[in-house]
Motif scaffolding. Structure first.
Motif, PDB file in Angstrom:
ATOM      1  N   ALA A 108       0.823  -1.207   0.000  1.00 31.79           N
ATOM      2  CA  ALA A 108       0.000   0.000   0.000  1.00 31.79           C
ATOM      3  C   ALA A 108       0.860   1.261   0.000  1.00 31.79           C
ATOM      4  N   ASP A 109       1.951   1.260   0.764  1.00 31.76           N
ATOM      5  CA  ASP A 109       2.837   2.421   0.808  1.00 31.76           C
ATOM      6  C   ASP A 109       3.416   2.711  -0.571  1.00 31.76           C
ATOM      7  N   ILE A 110       3.840   1.662  -1.282  1.00 31.26           N
ATOM      8  CA  ILE A 110       4.421   1.842  -2.614  1.00 31.26           C
ATOM      9  C   ILE A 110       3.378   2.402  -3.574  1.00 31.26           C
ATOM     10  N   VAL A 111       2.164   1.824  -3.538  1.00 33.72           N
ATOM     11  CA  VAL A 111       1.100   2.254  -4.444  1.00 33.72           C
ATOM     12  C   VAL A 111       0.672   3.690  -4.142  1.00 33.72           C
ATOM     13  N   ASP A 115       2.257   6.052  -2.430  1.00 30.18           N
ATOM     14  CA  ASP A 115       3.335   7.020  -2.642  1.00 30.18           C
ATOM     15  C   ASP A 115       3.470   7.388  -4.121  1.00 30.18           C
ATOM     16  N   ALA A 116       3.145   6.433  -4.994  1.00 31.99           N
ATOM     17  CA  ALA A 116       3.216   6.694  -6.435  1.00 31.99           C
ATOM     18  C   ALA A 116       1.975   7.423  -6.941  1.00 31.99           C
ATOM     19  N   GLY A 117       0.947   7.564  -6.086  1.00 36.09           N
ATOM     20  CA  GLY A 117      -0.306   8.176  -6.507  1.00 36.09           C
ATOM     21  C   GLY A 117      -1.178   7.252  -7.321  1.00 36.09           C
ATOM     22  N   ALA A 118      -0.840   5.953  -7.338  1.00 35.91           N
ATOM     23  CA  ALA A 118      -1.617   4.957  -8.079  1.00 35.91           C
ATOM     24  C   ALA A 118      -2.836   4.537  -7.253  1.00 35.91           C
ATOM     25  N   LYS A 119      -3.678   3.676  -7.819  1.00 35.87           N
ATOM     26  CA  LYS A 119      -4.933   3.278  -7.179  1.00 35.87           C
ATOM     27  C   LYS A 119      -4.850   1.824  -6.724  1.00 35.87           C
TER      28      LYS A 119
END
Length: 305
Positions: free
Chosen positions: A150-153, A155-159
């Motif tokens: 979740a942090d990676i997603v 932080d990238a602004g992805a969904k």
């Protein structure tokens, strides 16, 4: 790009027994076949059948993992981003006939090093990406691994999209997923209450209050309820003769995300989602785009109140 995550994939071994299983007797199957399985992999296959590209992220090992890779190589719109692990991927048995039986194996235990390598496959995420995390985690996976993803997603602004049976309320609060896709039983387990058709809308609101941005609640033959920042609607599917429900929920989710990512129209996404889930249940397999399209006109979309 749509990314699918399958932490505990499987080879699904299907056995057809028209007379059902008789305890204590020799039970012979009329037909058998094997398929690459796992909820995220199912999503990638359905997206491929719709002509939508996806990146498949899975933990694969042994001869069963090699079989899954070989099967996936036949799909031109699936880009493999999987990590090879030491343990062999599991085999699940699905028995159809008078009754439906699903026998799932626990799968291999994974190491910290294997999980760390898996996280690195998401280094290039972008804001317009969708990440579908489906199914249970394998043995050896810490409960915080979901938060690492979740942090990676985020932080990238992805969904981030979650479709996991063991999801907890604190997971919604921490991960703030763009979408969750429970069925009635799973939503009741998540909220620690009894879920039914009468309180479905109230429970989707409760899940949103806990942190989910949107909820796609699938209800089998009753269709689905959608609630959240994208809008509120109810979709009704036609009555069909169900052949096999395995993969129907994954099919619905994949069709929703694939359609939404292209059109950003909730009605279109729900119509394709319900048509795809209906086709999967009627055919007993992950449907082709022709099969999905054959049900589009029979799906009714209503505004939820």
């Amino acid at each position: 790009m749509i990314h699918t995550i399958t932490l505990n994939p499987a080879v699904d071994y299907f056995m057809s027994m028209a007379d059902g299983i008789k305890p204590g007797e020799l039970n012979a199957a009329e037909e058998t076949h094997m398929e690459a399985g796992g909820k995220g992999i199912n999503c990638s296959i359905v997206l491929n059948n719709m002509g939508v590209a996806s990146q498949m992220h899975a933990l694969l090992g042994g001869v069963t993992g090699a079989y899954i890779l070989d099967q996936i190589s036949a799909y031109p719109h699936i880009h493999n981003c999987s990590v090879i692990i030491t343990g062999a991927s599991r085999i699940n048995v699905k028995i159809t006939g008078k009754e439906e039986y699903i026998l799932n194996a626990p799968g291999p235990e994974v190491t910290k090093e294997e999980l760390d390598s898996f996280l690195k496959t998401f280094s290039g995420l972008q804001e317009d990406d969708y990440v579908i995390l489906s199914g249970k985690a394998p043995l050896g996976t810490p409960t915080t691994f979901l938060y690492d993803i979740a942090d990676i997603v985020n932080d990238a602004g992805a969904k981030l999209i979650l479709d996991t049976r063991d999801m907890r309320l604190e997971d919604l609060t921490y991960c703030h997923p763009w979408l969750i896709k429970p069925n009635l039983e799973e939503l009741g387990d998540l909220l620690h209450c009894q879920a039914d058709l009468n309180n479905a809308m109230d429970l989707t609101a409760a899940a949103i209050a806990k942190g989910a941005q949107n909820v796609l609640l699938t209800m089998g033959s009753e269709g689905c309820v959608f609630a959240g920042g994208l809008g509120h609607a109810v979709a009704k599917s036609p009555q069909i003769k169900v052949k096999n429900t395995t993969g129907a929920g994954d099919t619905s989710l994949a069709a929703f995300v694939g359609t939404w990512s292209a059109s950003h129209r909730l009605e279109d996404a729900l119509r394709w989602s319900m048509a795809a889930g209906t086709a999967a249940a009627a055919e007993g397999s992950l449907p082709s785009i022709d099969a999905i399209q054959s049900y589009l006109s029979s799906i009714r979309i209503e505004e939820a109140h």
